[in-house]
Design a protein around this motif. Structure first.
Motif, PDB file in Angstrom:
ATOM      1  N   GLU A 139       0.790  -1.153   0.045  1.00 64.21           N
ATOM      2  CA  GLU A 139      -0.044  -0.138   0.280  1.00 64.21           C
ATOM      3  C   GLU A 139       0.808   1.206   0.082  1.00 64.21           C
ATOM      4  OE1 GLU A 139      -2.887  -0.077   3.321  1.00 64.21           O
ATOM      5  OE2 GLU A 139      -3.864  -1.941   2.350  1.00 64.21           O
ATOM      6  N   GLY A 180       1.374   3.258  -3.117  1.00 62.32           N
ATOM      7  CA  GLY A 180       0.454   4.046  -3.683  1.00 62.32           C
ATOM      8  C   GLY A 180       0.039   3.937  -5.145  1.00 62.32           C
ATOM      9  N   GLY A 181      -0.181   5.022  -5.839  1.00 67.09           N
ATOM     10  CA  GLY A 181      -0.585   4.784  -7.324  1.00 67.09           C
ATOM     11  C   GLY A 181       0.545   4.232  -8.245  1.00 67.09           C
ATOM     12  N   SER A 182       1.689   4.118  -7.570  1.00 60.86           N
ATOM     13  CA  SER A 182       2.753   3.851  -8.638  1.00 60.86           C
ATOM     14  C   SER A 182       2.966   2.162  -8.482  1.00 60.86           C
ATOM     15  CB  SER A 182       4.106   4.292  -8.003  1.00 60.86           C
ATOM     16  OG  SER A 182       4.686   3.729  -6.708  1.00 60.86           O
ATOM     17  N   LYS A 183       2.024   1.634  -7.877  1.00 60.18           N
ATOM     18  CA  LYS A 183       2.043   0.061  -7.634  1.00 60.18           C
ATOM     19  C   LYS A 183       2.064  -0.517  -8.970  1.00 60.18           C
ATOM     20  CE  LYS A 183      -0.542  -4.053  -6.281  1.00 60.18           C
ATOM     21  NZ  LYS A 183      -1.425  -4.484  -7.017  1.00 60.18           N
ATOM     22  N   ASP A 184       1.454  -0.387  -9.907  1.00 59.71           N
ATOM     23  CA  ASP A 184       1.148  -0.799 -11.335  1.00 59.71           C
ATOM     24  C   ASP A 184       2.378  -0.857 -12.193  1.00 59.71           C
ATOM     25  OD1 ASP A 184      -1.324  -1.801 -10.644  1.00 59.71           O
ATOM     26  OD2 ASP A 184      -2.372  -0.262 -11.892  1.00 59.71           O
ATOM     27  N   SER A 185       3.154   0.347 -11.948  1.00 59.73           N
ATOM     28  CA  SER A 185       4.265   0.615 -12.680  1.00 59.73           C
ATOM     29  C   SER A 185       5.413  -0.271 -12.254  1.00 59.73           C
ATOM     30  CB  SER A 185       4.609   2.300 -12.677  1.00 59.73           C
ATOM     31  OG  SER A 185       4.819   2.526 -11.599  1.00 59.73           O
TER      32      SER A 185
END
Length: 185
Positions: free
Chosen positions: A137, A140-145
């Motif tokens: 967690e 954050g938003g960078s998980k997919d990359s």
């Protein structure tokens, strides 16, 4: 934000300025993350009364949903035959697996998880994935990359052609000129 790897790279830059240590930005961080995650998840497993080896074997058998040969266990878990055999014996004694004859080869046995194994592993799996999820967690938003980059790196590492020829590495370092003020070895 600097970390231990940045410090190591700066030290190498001072000691050996001709060496490009930029691969360490990824490789050493991945290795360090792996060691820390292994230790912390092993602590979770220990608290729940299970070793990493037990969890890995039982998880593989439960996921497979079928009898699995010791060779397949070794191949999938990257373990030795002797170590796997030892663990299978212990798991059999604890009634967490059953051994079944291999119909194609009377000399070998398959392993299959019991319901007791499932009852032990599933709660541990929930706790372990909860722990790991809390760590992820933080991306954050960078998980997919990050996942995409790690998938690409893993594919490169698993590709046998990506491994350098150790003899070429030795030749390249042997032919390197010594830094000023240093004697050649």
């Amino acid at each position: 934000m600097a970390d231990a790897i940045d410090i190591i790279r700066a030290q190498w830059a001072a000691a050996e300025p001709d060496v490009d240590t930029s691969p360490a930005e990824v490789v050493v961080r991945v290795l360090r993350i792996a060691r820390i995650l292994q230790k912390r998840s092993d602590d979770v497993l220990e608290r729940l009364g299970m070793t990493r080896a037990e969890f890995d074997i039982l998880s593989l058998l439960i996921r497979a949903g079928r009898p699995v040969s010791p060779t397949e266990i070794c191949d999938q878990l990257w373990t030795s035959g002797a170590g796997t055999t030892k663990r299978l014996h212990k798991l059999t004694e604890r009634r967490l697996i059953v051994r079944l004859p291999n119909p194609q080869d009377g000399r070998s046995m398959f392993a299959e998880a019991t319901e007791a194994a499932r009852e032990q592993v599933v709660p541990v799996l929930h706790e372990l994935t909860r722990f790991e999820g809390q760590l992820i967690e933080r991306l954050g938003g960078s998980k997919d990359s990050v996942v995409d980059a790690l998938r690409t790196l893993l594919a490169a590492v698993e590709d046998d052609r990506a491994e350098p020829d150790p003899r070429a590495l030795l030749r390249s370092t042997a032919l390197r000129r010594p830094a000023p003020g240093r004697a050649a070895t």
